[in-house]
Design an enzyme around this catalytic site. Structure first.
Site, mmCIF file in Angstrom:
data_model
loop_
_atom_site.group_PDB
_atom_site.id
_atom_site.type_symbol
_atom_site.label_atom_id
_atom_site.label_comp_id
_atom_site.label_asym_id
_atom_site.label_seq_id
_atom_site.Cartn_x
_atom_site.Cartn_y
_atom_site.Cartn_z
ATOM 1 N N TRP A 1 0.832 -1.209 0.000
ATOM 2 C CA TRP A 1 0.000 0.000 0.000
ATOM 3 C C TRP A 1 0.863 1.254 0.000
ATOM 4 C CZ3 TRP A 1 -5.105 1.873 0.489
ATOM 5 C CH2 TRP A 1 -5.231 3.176 0.983
ATOM 6 N N MET A 2 0.385 2.286 -0.733
ATOM 7 C CA MET A 2 1.027 3.593 -0.744
ATOM 8 C C MET A 2 -0.038 4.670 -0.668
ATOM 9 S SD MET A 2 3.327 5.334 -3.786
ATOM 10 C CE MET A 2 1.907 5.506 -4.884
ATOM 11 N N ASP B 1 0.036 9.169 0.815
ATOM 12 C CA ASP B 1 0.561 10.519 0.611
ATOM 13 C C ASP B 1 2.027 10.587 0.163
ATOM 14 O OD1 ASP B 1 -1.812 10.703 1.968
ATOM 15 O OD2 ASP B 1 -1.085 12.028 3.533
ATOM 16 N N TRP C 1 -11.892 7.732 -2.794
ATOM 17 C CA TRP C 1 -12.186 7.320 -1.423
ATOM 18 C C TRP C 1 -13.263 6.261 -1.330
ATOM 19 C CZ3 TRP C 1 -9.295 8.838 2.709
ATOM 20 C CH2 TRP C 1 -8.324 9.801 2.426
#
Length: 481
Positions: A32-33, A35, A302
């Site tokens: 996961w990545m 900001d 989102w």
């Protein structure tokens, strides 16, 4: 084994299992990545750090990932820069920024402590404090012995330590300033400023921007810089509490104004959106090697489901964008070598779409530019077209509006954009960058930008341009990878 070594060993042992990563948008090797952090030009290369969980494709256990590039297409992955291995950052090395001092690279980040992480949130047990780490080579970092450098002692009582994060550091006339996101005691967002002479001893300076109570917003990931003689403040907006999630979208705004650093006063003049899509958040800027102001953001919707778990990764960065203030607005242009990377060529001029269509077959990634006269009729650009599915960009030139809709991704993908152009006498130019999981649309050289993401496994591979009897295209340019 320490947490940093454990993360780096895991990446090397498992990264070859990852698949379906974007072709030219930056993504993590594995996991996961979110900001972008510490975005800076240092020792001849652009350094990009990022919020990172190498162990899964969901958010958790934030480390700082690290990569470098010279052209924003070819990236070199470096070892994980920081792991959450201290008491003051035990539950995450959260977002922050970088600055060069005395030839060394300093990063300032938020140390997150939450003993209930992953379970019910108890605000009284959460603390976010600002910390420093230093590197002599830009790769290996040592956390400062005086961490945290900004905490309860420096934060005024009107603010909550549970939401106090995202330091962005700058130097002005020999003084270091830091803007930070914070929640006030009314539970609304503010951007506050601290100052220092050495990056270690900090004092509260002022509150430079506040959301109103009625807006129901938190303001995250602030950034403050000067470009073209104006000061620009960026921040990402989110609901201040879960009950406002339906009313407040996650968007990124800019405010052009004037910053008086000595007095700590920011005077706003104009506010706008950085991106009109639903997939651009937490951007960070830096000064480029030739003095440009460059920006890169996290592409994430989102309400979007995660990619298939077997992909092995989750998260992309936008293309870097060069920023300028023109006619009182912030303009963004893609900062990659489009000509050399895509080798675009003209495939049509003065095309009457009422008489013919333009079909570009078998292209899943590439660059498409369409120039439309202001006297033209409606135009529909179908990207990733299969027999029944596509992502559709519909433009009504006379009404100066655009609608983006897609058969990919989750429901609720429609994006309505009005006032595409401020000049009724000029042609409308659409520059579209298409990758495996994303689309970035720049309108009239970046007057407005729209981004879109979808991780569907089997999207179509054609591009189709259609219109009515009065639809004329001045020029169509395409280049593939």
């Amino acid at each position: 084994m320490n947490k940093l070594q454990k993360a780096n060993d895991y990446i090397q042992q498992n990264k070859n299992n990852v698949n379906n990563r974007p072709i030219y948008h930056f993504s993590p090797e594995i996991g996961w990545m979110n900001d972008p952090n510490g975005f800076t030009f240092y020792q001849g290369k652009y350094h990009l750090f990022y919020q990172y969980n190498p162990y899964d494709i969901v958010w958790s256990d934030m480390h700082w990932g690290h990569a470098v590039t010279e052209n924003f297409i070819d990236w070199e992955y470096l070892p994980v820069a920081m792991a959450n291995d201290k008491a003051y950052d035990a539950n995450g090395c959260f977002s922050g920024s970088a600055i060069e001092k005395d030839g060394k690279l300093y990063v300032m980040y938020t140390g997150h402590v939450d003993p209930n992480l992953g379970f019910d949130k108890v605000e009284s047990e959460i603390s976010e404090r600002q910390c420093i780490a230093i590197s002599e080579d830009g790769i290996t970092f040592e956390k400062h012995k005086l961490n945290p450098v900004i905490g309860e002692k420096q934060l005024p009582e009107d603010y909550l330590i549970c939401d106090f994060r995202d330091p962005k550091v700058m130097e002005v006339n020999g003084v270091y300033y830091c803007v930070l996101s914070v929640r006030n005691t009314q539970r609304r967002g503010e951007i506050i400023m601290f100052k220092s002479l050495d990056l270690v001893q900090w004092t509260f300076h002022s509150s430079i921007f506040q959301s109103s109570f009625e807006e129901n917003k938190l303001l995250e990931c602030p950034d403050l810089f000067s470009v073209d003689g104006k000061d620009v403040l960026l921040f990402s907006e989110m609901p201040c509490d879960p009950q406002f999630a339906k009313d407040v979208q996650n968007t990124t705004a800019y405010v052009i104004g004037e910053m008086d650093f000595e007095k700590g006063i920011f005077t706003p003049e104009h506010k706008g959106l950085l991106d009109y899509g639903q997939t651009f958040y937490a951007p960070q800027s830096t000064e480029g090697k030739d003095g440009e102001r460059l920006l890169i953001g996290w592409m994430h919707r989102w309400n979007q489901e995660n990619p298939p778990k077997e992909y092995g990764f989750n998260g992309m960065m936008s293309l870097p964008r060069k920023l300028n203030v023109i006619n009182g607005q912030l303009v963004q242009q893609p900062f990659i070598d489009t000509q050399n990377y895509f080798s675009p060529s003209v495939i049509g001029e003065n095309v009457h779409l009422g008489e013919e269509e333009i079909l570009i077959e078998g292209k899943t990634t590439g660059f498409l530019e369409v120039v439309v006269p202001k006297t033209s009729g409606e135009l529909i650009i179908k990207l990733n077209k299969a027999e029944e599915k596509s992502t559709n960009i519909k433009i009504d030139v006379e009404k100066n509006v655009l609608l983006l809709s897609s058969d990919y991704g989750d429901e609720g993908n429609n994006i309505n954009l009005e006032e595409l152009s401020t000049n009724n006498d000029e042609d409308l130019t659409l520059s579209i960058y298409i990758d495996l999981h994303s689309i970035e649309l720049f309108i009239n050289s970046g007057e407005k930008v729209v981004s879109f993401t979808a991780y569907d496994r089997d999207k179509g591979k054609d591009i189709l341009l259609v219109g009515g009897e009065s639809t004329v295209l001045r020029k169509v340019v395409y280049g593939s990878r």
